[in-house]
Write a protein that holds these residues in place. Structure first.
Motif, PDB file in Angstrom:
ATOM      1  N   GLU A 170     -10.713  -2.714  -8.761  1.00 24.91           N
ATOM      2  CA  GLU A 170     -11.447  -1.447  -8.837  1.00 24.91           C
ATOM      3  C   GLU A 170     -10.869  -0.409  -7.875  1.00 24.91           C
ATOM      4  O   GLU A 170     -10.728   0.771  -8.223  1.00 24.91           O
ATOM      5  CB  GLU A 170     -12.920  -1.675  -8.534  1.00 24.91           C
ATOM      6  CG  GLU A 170     -13.636  -2.521  -9.579  1.00 24.91           C
ATOM      7  CD  GLU A 170     -15.114  -2.663  -9.321  1.00 24.91           C
ATOM      8  OE1 GLU A 170     -15.885  -2.740 -10.293  1.00 24.91           O
ATOM      9  OE2 GLU A 170     -15.514  -2.713  -8.128  1.00 24.91           O
ATOM     10  N   GLU A 171     -10.544  -0.851  -6.672  1.00 30.86           N
ATOM     11  CA  GLU A 171     -10.074   0.097  -5.667  1.00 30.86           C
ATOM     12  C   GLU A 171      -8.679   0.637  -5.961  1.00 30.86           C
ATOM     13  O   GLU A 171      -8.319   1.707  -5.500  1.00 30.86           O
ATOM     14  CB  GLU A 171     -10.104  -0.562  -4.281  1.00 30.86           C
ATOM     15  CG  GLU A 171     -11.496  -0.885  -3.774  1.00 30.86           C
ATOM     16  CD  GLU A 171     -12.389   0.335  -3.698  1.00 30.86           C
ATOM     17  OE1 GLU A 171     -11.937   1.364  -3.154  1.00 30.86           O
ATOM     18  OE2 GLU A 171     -13.525   0.272  -4.192  1.00 30.86           O
ATOM     19  N   THR A 172      -7.877  -0.111  -6.710  1.00 30.49           N
ATOM     20  CA  THR A 172      -6.521   0.360  -7.026  1.00 30.49           C
ATOM     21  C   THR A 172      -6.437   1.061  -8.380  1.00 30.49           C
ATOM     22  O   THR A 172      -5.390   1.610  -8.721  1.00 30.49           O
ATOM     23  CB  THR A 172      -5.513  -0.801  -7.005  1.00 30.49           C
ATOM     24  OG1 THR A 172      -6.003  -1.872  -7.821  1.00 30.49           O
ATOM     25  CG2 THR A 172      -5.281  -1.298  -5.585  1.00 30.49           C
TER      26      THR A 172
ATOM     27  N   VAL B 282      -2.856   2.496  -8.184  1.00 31.56           N
ATOM     28  CA  VAL B 282      -2.394   3.386  -7.119  1.00 31.56           C
ATOM     29  C   VAL B 282      -2.673   2.726  -5.775  1.00 31.56           C
ATOM     30  O   VAL B 282      -3.784   2.256  -5.520  1.00 31.56           O
ATOM     31  CB  VAL B 282      -3.110   4.752  -7.181  1.00 31.56           C
ATOM     32  CG1 VAL B 282      -2.659   5.651  -6.035  1.00 31.56           C
ATOM     33  CG2 VAL B 282      -2.856   5.422  -8.517  1.00 31.56           C
ATOM     34  N   GLY B 283      -1.694   2.671  -4.898  1.00 31.70           N
ATOM     35  CA  GLY B 283      -1.897   2.147  -3.557  1.00 31.70           C
ATOM     36  C   GLY B 283      -2.061   0.640  -3.521  1.00 31.70           C
ATOM     37  O   GLY B 283      -1.661  -0.082  -4.445  1.00 31.70           O
TER      38      GLY B 283
ATOM     39  N   GLY C 206      -4.189   9.563   0.044  1.00 29.82           N
ATOM     40  CA  GLY C 206      -5.302   9.982   0.883  1.00 29.82           C
ATOM     41  C   GLY C 206      -5.556   8.980   1.979  1.00 29.82           C
ATOM     42  O   GLY C 206      -4.785   8.038   2.172  1.00 29.82           O
ATOM     43  N   PRO C 207      -6.648   9.149   2.681  1.00 27.96           N
ATOM     44  CA  PRO C 207      -6.938   8.269   3.817  1.00 27.96           C
ATOM     45  C   PRO C 207      -7.328   6.870   3.360  1.00 27.96           C
ATOM     46  O   PRO C 207      -7.727   6.647   2.219  1.00 27.96           O
ATOM     47  CB  PRO C 207      -8.116   8.976   4.494  1.00 27.96           C
ATOM     48  CG  PRO C 207      -8.783   9.737   3.389  1.00 27.96           C
ATOM     49  CD  PRO C 207      -7.673  10.179   2.487  1.00 27.96           C
TER      50      PRO C 207
ATOM     51  N   SER D 131      -5.520   1.415   0.847  1.00 30.42           N
ATOM     52  CA  SER D 131      -4.651   2.360   1.538  1.00 30.42           C
ATOM     53  C   SER D 131      -3.465   2.654   0.627  1.00 30.42           C
ATOM     54  O   SER D 131      -3.123   1.842  -0.245  1.00 30.42           O
ATOM     55  CB  SER D 131      -4.155   1.777   2.863  1.00 30.42           C
ATOM     56  OG  SER D 131      -3.274   2.672   3.513  1.00 30.42           O
ATOM     57  N   PRO D 132      -2.818   3.791   0.806  1.00 35.71           N
ATOM     58  CA  PRO D 132      -1.611   4.047   0.016  1.00 35.71           C
ATOM     59  C   PRO D 132      -0.524   3.014   0.241  1.00 35.71           C
ATOM     60  O   PRO D 132       0.360   2.851  -0.608  1.00 35.71           O
ATOM     61  CB  PRO D 132      -1.163   5.436   0.504  1.00 35.71           C
ATOM     62  CG  PRO D 132      -2.397   6.067   1.059  1.00 35.71           C
ATOM     63  CD  PRO D 132      -3.194   4.941   1.639  1.00 35.71           C
ATOM     64  N   GLU D 133      -0.608   2.271   1.372  1.00 30.40           N
ATOM     65  CA  GLU D 133       0.479   1.357   1.737  1.00 30.40           C
ATOM     66  C   GLU D 133      -0.112   0.043   2.250  1.00 30.40           C
ATOM     67  O   GLU D 133      -1.137   0.028   2.925  1.00 30.40           O
ATOM     68  CB  GLU D 133       1.352   2.047   2.797  1.00 30.40           C
ATOM     69  CG  GLU D 133       2.645   1.352   3.118  1.00 30.40           C
ATOM     70  CD  GLU D 133       2.480   0.427   4.307  1.00 30.40           C
ATOM     71  OE1 GLU D 133       3.164  -0.621   4.334  1.00 30.40           O
ATOM     72  OE2 GLU D 133       1.673   0.747   5.208  1.00 30.40           O
ATOM     73  N   ARG D 134       0.533  -1.085   1.893  1.00 27.06           N
ATOM     74  CA  ARG D 134      -0.019  -2.414   2.162  1.00 27.06           C
ATOM     75  C   ARG D 134      -0.215  -2.690   3.651  1.00 27.06           C
ATOM     76  O   ARG D 134      -1.265  -3.207   4.065  1.00 27.06           O
ATOM     77  CB  ARG D 134       0.888  -3.484   1.545  1.00 27.06           C
ATOM     78  CG  ARG D 134       0.393  -4.919   1.710  1.00 27.06           C
ATOM     79  CD  ARG D 134       1.293  -5.899   0.973  1.00 27.06           C
ATOM     80  NE  ARG D 134       0.778  -7.260   1.068  1.00 27.06           N
ATOM     81  CZ  ARG D 134       1.111  -8.126   2.047  1.00 27.06           C
ATOM     82  NH1 ARG D 134       1.965  -7.754   2.993  1.00 27.06           N
ATOM     83  NH2 ARG D 134       0.590  -9.345   2.056  1.00 27.06           N
ATOM     84  N   THR D 135       0.776  -2.401   4.475  1.00 26.35           N
ATOM     85  CA  THR D 135       0.666  -2.700   5.905  1.00 26.35           C
ATOM     86  C   THR D 135      -0.486  -1.932   6.531  1.00 26.35           C
ATOM     87  O   THR D 135      -1.228  -2.465   7.367  1.00 26.35           O
ATOM     88  CB  THR D 135       1.983  -2.369   6.626  1.00 26.35           C
ATOM     89  OG1 THR D 135       3.035  -3.163   6.058  1.00 26.35           O
ATOM     90  CG2 THR D 135       1.886  -2.674   8.111  1.00 26.35           C
ATOM     91  N   ALA D 136      -0.668  -0.676   6.131  1.00 25.77           N
ATOM     92  CA  ALA D 136      -1.769   0.115   6.660  1.00 25.77           C
ATOM     93  C   ALA D 136      -3.114  -0.481   6.255  1.00 25.77           C
ATOM     94  O   ALA D 136      -4.070  -0.496   7.040  1.00 25.77           O
ATOM     95  CB  ALA D 136      -1.654   1.558   6.177  1.00 25.77           C
ATOM     96  N   ALA D 137      -3.197  -0.988   5.025  1.00 28.30           N
ATOM     97  CA  ALA D 137      -4.442  -1.621   4.574  1.00 28.30           C
ATOM     98  C   ALA D 137      -4.744  -2.858   5.407  1.00 28.30           C
ATOM     99  O   ALA D 137      -5.892  -3.082   5.816  1.00 28.30           O
ATOM    100  CB  ALA D 137      -4.332  -1.984   3.095  1.00 28.30           C
TER     101      ALA D 137
END
Length: 661
Positions: free
Chosen positions: A301-303, A329-330, A379-380, A410-416
Motif C-alpha cells: 500500500e505504501e509503495t 514508488v520508493g 517527499g519526506p 521513503s524514496p530510498e531504502r537506506t533512509a527508510a
C-alpha cells in the motif's frame, strides 16, 4: 474503477480480532460503511471492540471456542445486521467451508471464490496445480522416500501456515521424530495433520507477489515483497520492492507472469499472495498461495498508494479494476513488533501493556497516521503504525503475540531503514518484553543495508542483541534516584542526604539474569556515586545525569514490580530486588516452571524416568506456538504435576527433575 450493481455493501462484519480488525474498520469508516466486531471474553476490552459501531460477544477465550466457531461467527453477523463478512487473516480466513457458509447465509463474502480457497488449501495439491499451469515448483518428497542425498529437507504442514507444523531436518535419523512432531502441531493448529517434505534451501530468498483480481477477468500483479528475514519460520521484516528483484532486471516480469498464471489457473478473485522461494541467481519456485490479505500488505500500500482493503470491498461488490495497477514508488519496510522476552529464548510474553507509544514523539507528543494512501512521486519519509493495542491493553495467552506492525516509506531504502530503526528506539513500551531491540539491530546491520537478506540471516549473523552492562547500571541509578525523589516529594531534604559522611544508600535491580547494585550518597556537594557521574536534577518521573561529561535525560516510570527507564542510551526494564526473599515464592531445586499461561499438549515422561539434560519432557501450547519444556540437567523425574490437556498459569510447577543419587 467502475462498479456494477451486483451487490451493495452497507455494513462490514470482521470475523477476526486485534490489529487486522482495526485495519478493516479504518477503511470501512472512510467509505461510510458501518462496522461490526466479534470478540471473545478475553478481548472484551480491546480497542477494536470499542471502535466498531456494534460488537457481538462469543463466550470463551480459546480460538476453538470462539473465532474458529464458524456457525457462531455467522450467527453473530446476522444478529448484528451486517451484509458482508471480511475474514482478515488467520482463523477462518482460508477455510472454504466457512466461506461457503457465509454465502449460504445470504452474506457477501469479502474473499476469493470457494473453489479457489479449496484448491490452495492443501499445499500438496496446490503444487500439482501450479506445475500444470507452468509455474515453477520444488519437487515434493513423501516422507518415506527421503534419502540422505535429499538432506536437508523441510517438513511442512499441508494445511495452514505461519510456521506451524514446519521443521528443518538435517539428519535422516531425526526425520521420523520431526515428522511426528510437525504432524501433531499441524493437527492441533489446523485440524489436519498431513505433512510433506521438500528440498530445503538454507539461504533462499522469500519473495511474494501481491495479486488483486476482479470478477471480470482482470488480474493485477501489484508489486512484489521480500520477507526473507524469518525466525522460527515466521516473518520478522518485510519490504517492498525486493532488493534481490531490484538487482536482477528480468526477474520482476517473470515473477509477475508466474503469479498471474497461478491466479488464472484457479479463477481467483480478490486480494491474494503468491509466495515463491528464490535463489541468488533469480531462479524461483512456487511455495504456496495465501487466499487472503497478508499481514505485510501495508508495504505494498505504501509503495503504490492503493488501499487494498478498499479494493477488496469494491471487487466483492462487483467493481471492475482498471487494466493496469499503479506503479510502485520508493521503498517501504515493515517490522513485526512482538511481545517477547529476549532474555528467555524469545518466549512470547503475556501481561498488561502499561504504556504503548510507537510513532509518538516523546517531547512534542506527535502521533503518526496509520496511512495517508496519497503517494507523492517524492517527499519526506512517512511512518505508519498498524496496532491492535493501546495503553492498558492486556496481552493474553490465547492469541498471537504481535503488538503492532511499524512501517516506514521513503524514496530510498537506506533512509527508510534508518528512520524505522529510530522510531523503534524512541518508542515507549512498558509492561511486557518485546523484540524491539532485535528489530533495530537488524535494520542497522551492514548485511541488511546491503540487501543481503536471505533466510539464513540469523544463522550467519546470530540472533542475540548485544547488551551494554553500563547502560543497565546507569539506568538502575536513575531508577533509584527517581524512587528517592518520589518517596520524599514535598520534603526539602532529599532521601539519602546527610550533613556528615555516612553509609551510602543502596538499591538493587535485575535485568534478565544480571543484577545491578547501585550505591549513592546525596551530600551538600551533590550526588556521590562514581567519578564519571554527576546529578543535574531528579524528579520521580525524570532524572538528568551527566555521564562522562555528557548530559542525558532518563524518563522513569514505576509500576508494581517493574521500573521502566527510557533514554537515548536505550530502554531498560528493571525488576526491583527485594532485600528479603518471601519464602512462599521459593520452589524446589530442579523445578520446571511454565514460562507463560498455556495448555499442556503432550507429556513425554513419567515419574521415575531417567532424563538427560536438554531432553524434551513436555510441550506447552500458548500464543499460537508450541513450546518445549526440557530437562535442565541429568536426573530423574521426581514429580509430574500436570497432564495433557491441562491449562496452566505462568510460573506453575510442571515437573521436578531431581539429581540421580
Amino acid at each position: 474503477m467502475t462498479t456494477s450493481e451486483s451487490a451493495v455493501i452497507t455494513s462490514v462484519f470482521v470475523a477476526n480480532r486485534g490489529e487486522i480488525a482495526r485495519r478493516v474498520f479504518r477503511t470501512a469508516r472512510a467509505l461510510g460503511l458501518s462496522t461490526v466486531a466479534v470478540h471473545s471474553t478475553a478481548d472484551s476490552l480491546m480497542p477494536y471492540v470499542d471502535e466498531a459501531d456494534a460488537a457481538v460477544h462469543l463466550p470463551g477465550n480459546a480460538p476453538g471456542d470462539t473465532y474458529l466457531r464458524g456457525e457462531l461467527v455467522i450467527e453473530a453477523a446476522l444478529r448484528a445486521g451486517a451484509d458482508a463478512v471480511h475474514p482478515g487473516y488467520g482463523f477462518l480466513s482460508e477455510n472454504a467451508g466457512f466461506a461457503q457458509a457465509v454465502i449460504d447465509a445470504g452474506l457477501i463474502w469479502i474473499g476469493p471464490p470457494v473453489d479457489a480457497i479449496s484448491s490452495m488449501g492443501s499445499k500438496i495439491e496446490a503444487k500439482k496445480l501450479m506445475a500444470a499451469a507452468g509455474v515453477p515448483v520444488l519437487a515434493e518428497l513423501t516422507p518415506a522416500e527421503v534419502s540422505a542425498a535429499d538432506l536437508p529437507v523441510l517438513v511442512k504442514a499441508s494445511a495452514g501456515g505461519g510456521g506451524r507444523g514446519m521443521r528443518v531436518v538435517s539428519r535422516l535419523e531425526d526425520l521420523p521424530h520431526e515428522i511426528e512432531a510437525a504432524s501433531a502441531e499441524a493437527l492441533s493448529a489446523f485440524g489436519d495433520g498431513t505433512v510433506f517434505c521438500e528440498r530445503y534451501l538454507a539461504s533462499g530468498r522469500h519473495i511474494e507477489v501481491q495479486i488483486m483480481a476482479d470478477q471480470h477477468g482482470t488480474i493485477w500483479a501489484v508489486g512484489e515483497r521480500e520477507c526473507s528475514i524469518q525466525r522460527r519460520h515466521q516473518k520478522v521484516v518485510e519490504e517492498a520492492p525486493s532488493p534481490l528483484v531490484e538487482r536482477i532486471p528480468s526477474m520482476r516480469a517473470e515473477l509477475f507472469d508466474a503469479a498471474r498464471k497461478a491466479a488464472a489457473a484457479i479463477g481467483y478473485v480478490g486480494a491474494g499472495t503468491v509466495e515463491f522461494l528464490a535463489d541468488e541467481a533469480g531462479s524461483f519456485y512456487f511455495l504456496e498461495m495465501n487466499t487472503r490479505l497478508q499481514v505485510e500488505h501495508p508495504v505494498t500500500e505504501e509503495t503504490t498508494g492503493l488501499d487494498l482493503v478498499e479494493l477488496q470491498l469494491a471487487v466483492a461488490a462487483g467493481a471492475r479494476l482498471p487494466a493496469e495497477p499503479p506503479p510502485t514508488v520508493g521503498h517501504a519496510i515493515e517490522v513485526r513488533l512482538y511481545a517477547e522476552d529476549p532474555t528467555n529464548d524469545w518466549q512470547p510474553q503475556t501481561g498488561r501493556l502499561h504504556r504503548f507509544g510507537v510513532g509518538v514523539d516523546r517531547v512534542f507528543g506527535r502521533k503518526v497516521a496509520p496511512s495517508d494512501h496519497n503517494l507523492p512521486e517524492s517527499g519526506p519519509t512517512r511512518v505508519r503504525v498498524d496496532s491492535g493495542v493501546v495503553d492498558g491493553s492486556e496481552v493474553s495467552p490465547y492469541y498471537d503475540a504481535m503488538l503492532a506492525k511499524v512501517i516506514v516509506w521513503s524514496p530510498e531504502r537506506t533512509a527508510a531503514a534508518r528512520r524505522l530503526a529510530a522510531e523503534l528506539a524512541r518508542a515507549t513500551i512498558h509492561g511486557v518484553g518485546t523484540n524491539r531491540d532485535l528489530l533495530g539491530w537488524i535494520l542497522r546491520h551492514p548485511a541488511f543495508l546491503a540487501g543481503d537478506t536471505d533466510t539464513g540471516f540469523f544463522e550467519r549473523h546470530g540472533i542475540g542483541v548485544p547488551v551494554d552492562p553500563a547502560v543497565g547500571q546507569v539506568s538502575a541509578l536513575a531508577a533509584a534516584l527517581a524512587d528517592a525523589a518520589g518517596r520524599v516529594r514535598g520534603v526539602r531534604v532529599p532521601s539519602g542526604w546527610r550533613n556528615v559522611p555516612s553509609q551510602p544508600q543502596r538499591k538493587s535491580y535485575r535485568v534478565g539474569e544480571t543484577t545491578h547494585e547501585v550505591a549513592y550518597r546525596l551530600t551538600r556537594d551533590g550526588l556521590v556515586v562514581e567519578d564519571n557521574v554527576q546529578l543535574v536534577s531528579h524528579l520521580p518521573e525524570r532524572v538528568v545525569l551527566e555521564v562522562d561529561g555528557v548530559r542525558r535525560t532518563f524518563e522513569v516510570a514505576a509500576y508494581d514490580g517493574l521500573v521502566c527507564v527510557d533514554s537515548s542510551l536505550g530502554s531498560v526494564a528493571l525488576t526491583p530486588v527485594e532485600r528479603f526473599t518471601d519464602p512462599s515464592q521459593q520452589v524446589s531445586a530442579g523445578s520446571l516452571l511454565a514460562p507463560m499461561p498455556g495448555v499442556v499438549t503432550r507429556v513425554g515422561v513419567q515419574v521415575g524416568d531417567e532424563v538427560k539434560q536438554g531432553q524434551p519432557l513436555l510441550w506447552l501450547e500458548a500464543m499460537k506456538m508450541e513450546h518445549t519444556i526440557s530437562a535442565p540437567a541429568d536426573g530423574v523425574v521426581g514429580e509430574l504435576t500436570v497432564e495433557a490437556g491441562q491449562q496452566v498459569e505462568v510460573g506453575a510447577v510442571l515437573a521436578v527433575v531431581e539429581e540421580d543419587a
